[in-house]
Design an enzyme around this catalytic site. Structure first.
Site, PDB file in Angstrom:
ATOM      1  N   HIS A  13     -11.293  -4.601   9.080  1.00  0.00           N
ATOM      2  CA  HIS A  13     -11.837  -4.625   7.717  1.00  0.00           C
ATOM      3  C   HIS A  13     -13.217  -3.983   7.643  1.00  0.00           C
ATOM      4  CE1 HIS A  13      -8.641  -7.562   7.097  1.00  0.00           C
ATOM      5  NE2 HIS A  13      -8.845  -7.498   5.805  1.00  0.00           N
ATOM      6  N   GLU A  21       0.813  -1.220   0.000  1.00  0.00           N
ATOM      7  CA  GLU A  21       0.000   0.000   0.000  1.00  0.00           C
ATOM      8  C   GLU A  21       0.844   1.267   0.000  1.00  0.00           C
ATOM      9  OE1 GLU A  21      -0.597  -2.547   2.099  1.00  0.00           O
ATOM     10  OE2 GLU A  21      -2.527  -3.327   1.390  1.00  0.00           O
TER      11      GLU A  21
END
Lengths: 325, 321
Positions: free
Chosen positions: A128, A59
């Site tokens: 999440h 990322e």
């Protein structure tokens, strides 16, 4: 108009903008296979070979690379599979992307859209299922978009992909399968900073974004049965924020409920409440109510997750409270 | 490099040196504020790369980026004014030494975050190769300290997987603030990490302009052929402290003998010696270069001194385009 899913509206927006701008480049985890995890890039790699690439699970590298591509003249779109992963790339987002236009005294432009998928609803647990729009909105130099319908998703994403600034585009995992009418024209866009009055009413204003908008509308239906007329407003973009429309509504109703999926402390909802009391204090008939998740990480258990996330009932109860009922 | 290029290189390195020595003085006088990280002693690494760049090549810099900015051809007046925080600075006084951008000279930013430029260099490589389909390259300067940052690892892997035209140049100056490279790096030579990414890696004497030229030539050709990134580790030494106020440069965490030993290996002295030996210029001609450089630095200080502070209105300007 066509009845299409939120995920496909997003895909269509990307496809149209990639046709329009041959320099638009799109990358993210798994996006070049099977349309990505949420189907938002379905068939794009085939139509735009070499311009839609799956990245390594890195990322920091690909969020930063999006910035590097943007400042060298490439309008860049990056997809983050789960918003939670942005925490691995916060330097790239905050220190590099958000600040560069300002730090360079306006000489460097950053035409960069970061799509993130966030929210509760699938029992994904604490890493999440977060909502970070308040976090993003607190960073000077980022525009923050939270679409609640397929049409808004398409029109706002097209605007983002034409914007010369960093835009964080917050999608919600529970909305991808929702269908709605979406204009067909490739010229269809929705400007930033224009709230949508989703339902008109006179007794109380309910402000909500993203997944909370449908719950606010459901709350308005519950209230209607009790003779309470609720106005539901979706700001659609948090930065820039259409305070004018929000303040005008509260001036009219004298009461306000803010519904958000984020935790309450230091949140977007708190900021709106502050702005409203500044602007419409003497019109208020009751304290502003805020409905949020609790100040805890999102629990995994479906029972606890359901308990944690604001429902139409909780939003309606908050509205009644502003009416002293 | 031909004799003319070598003379130009010498002058450019001397300009960077004298500019930073002046900035160091001004910092100690309080006219330059915040942090200032000097490149003194390391100039050959940036200077040779700048000389070898071609039209359209780009580079990312670091917190120690004043030297890179001078070397890339940015107007010294604008750099000095930026160090003073003046409205005429390259970033209008909003950036400072760690946030200078000069797109006309390929500079994608000095950077306040160690390793901050590595992912940006990958993005520039995306534009040059995957979007614009050119054979242009990006130099990515970083320190050996930055080689231990996660984003550096991610970026080297990404550049390798997509064969991006990025030349990672690790300026190993031996120190990460007060901590030595030996204490913080798992390997003696950072360049051996290149093998982990499947890319070429090389160690080079960072104070030797001619050796740098050879190493860069290989990496540039590799990238222009579309074969992807390289990792060059240039061994050098930080003469000054991490910042000018670092009072422990001698005596504290390193000895005067160690610093003096490296000063004897000064890249500018070495290049000057080569120029005289080869007869590319006379001692008088080098003296003339020295005087020219000093005048240029003085001019930049006068410009910065005479420049206005930013307007109050600038505070809220340029948040968005």
């Amino acid at each position: 108009m066509a009845l299409i899913k939120y995920s496909i509206a997003i895909r269509d927006a990307i496809a149209e903008e990639m046709r329009r701008d041959p320099k638009l480049f799109f990358m993210g985890e798994d996006i070049a296979k099977f349309g990505g995890v949420f189907g938002c890039s379905l068939n794009l790699p085939e139509e735009f070979p070499g311009r839609v690439l799956s990245t390594p699970i890195s990322e920091a590298a690909f969020v930063g690379a999006g910035m590097g591509a943007a400042i060298t003249g490439t309008h860049t779109l990056v997809e983050l599979q789960y918003v939670d992963f942005i925490l691995c790339a916060m330097d790239q987002l905050i220190n590099q992307t958000a600040k560069t236009h300002y730090m360079s005294n306006g000489t460097v432009k950053v035409p960069y859209t970061l799509r993130v998928q966030q929210g509760c609803g699938r029992g994904n647990g604490a890493q999440h299922a977060q909502c970070f729009e308040s976090l993003f909105a607190g960073i000077p130099g980022l525009k923050v978009v939270c679409p609640s319908t397929p049409a808004d998703a398409k029109g706002l994403l097209k605007t983002a992909l034409r914007d010369e600034n960093p835009v964080v585009f917050c999608e919600h995992k529970m909305l991808y399968a929702v269908r709605g009418e979406v204009p067909d024209s490739p010229d269809f866009t929705i400007p930033f900073g224009v709230a949508d009055i989703r339902r008109e009413g006179t007794d109380v204003t309910i402000i909500a974004t993203s997944y909370m908008v449908q719950r606010a509308l459901d709350a308005a239906s519950l209230l209607e049965a009790e003779g309470i007329s609720a106005e539901v407003i979706d700001p659609r973009t948090i930065v820039p924020l259409d305070m004018e429309t929000l303040a005008a509504s509260v001036r009219k109703t004298g009461r306000c409920v803010i519904a958000q999926e984020a935790q309450p402390f230091c949140s977007f909802g708190g900021e709106i409440a502050y702005e409203l009391q500044q602007q419409v204090f003497r019109y208020l008939d009751a304290p502003i109510e805020r409905v949020s998740t609790a100040q805890v990480p999102m629990p995994y258990s479906r029972k606890l997750e359901t308990l944690n996330v604001p429902t139409a009932d909780r939003i309606a109860a908050a509205a009644r409270k502003t009416l002293w009922r | 490099m031909n004799p003319k290029e070598i003379l130009g290189l010498y002058e450019n390195m001397l300009l960077s040196r004298r500019f930073e020595q002046k900035a160091d003085e001004l910092y100690k006088e309080g006219l330059v504020t915040g942090s200032l990280h000097l490149y003194i002693g390391e100039e050959a690494i940036g200077a040779v790369a700048m000389l070898m760049r071609e039209e359209g090549d780009l580079f990312t810099s670091t917190h120690r980026g004043v030297g890179h900015t001078v070397l890339c051809g940015c107007d010294p007046n604008l750099i000095m004014a930026e160090l003073f925080g003046k409205a005429t600075g390259i970033s209008g006084g909003k950036g400072g030494s760690m946030h200078m951008f000069d797109q006309a000279h390929g500079l994608l930013g000095t950077n306040g975050i160690v390793g901050g430029g590595t992912s940006l260099a990958c993005g520039a490589g995306i534009t040059l190769k995957l979007v614009n389909h050119t054979d242009r390259v990006v130099f990515c300067f970083l320190g050996e300290g930055a080689s231990n940052e996660g984003v550096t690892h991610e970026s080297m892997n990404l550049a390798a997987v997509w064969k991006l035209p990025v030349i990672f140049v690790v300026e190993n100056n031996g120190y990460e603030v007060f901590t030595t490279a030996q204490e913080s790096c798992s390997v003696e030579d950072i360049a051996v990490r290149a093998a982990g990414y499947g890319i070429p890696g090389a160690v080079v004497d960072g104070n030797d302009a001619l050796k740098l030229e050879k190493a860069y030539r290989k990496a540039i050709d590799h990238a222009r052929r579309g074969e992807g990134p390289s990792l060059i580790e240039a061994k050098t030494y930080r003469w000054s402290g991490h910042w000018p106020g670092d009072a422990y440069s001698y005596g504290g965490y390193r000895s005067k003998e160690e610093v003096d030993e490296w000063k004897a290996r000064c890249p500018i002295l070495r290049l000057g010696k080569l120029i005289l030996e080869k007869g590319y210029a006379t001692g008088e001609e080098l003296d003339a270069i020295s005087r020219r450089v000093d005048r240029r630095v003085e001019e930049s200080v006068a410009f910065a001194m005479a420049s206005p502070d930013p307007d109050d209105g600038g505070l809220l300007q340029n948040l968005f385009a």
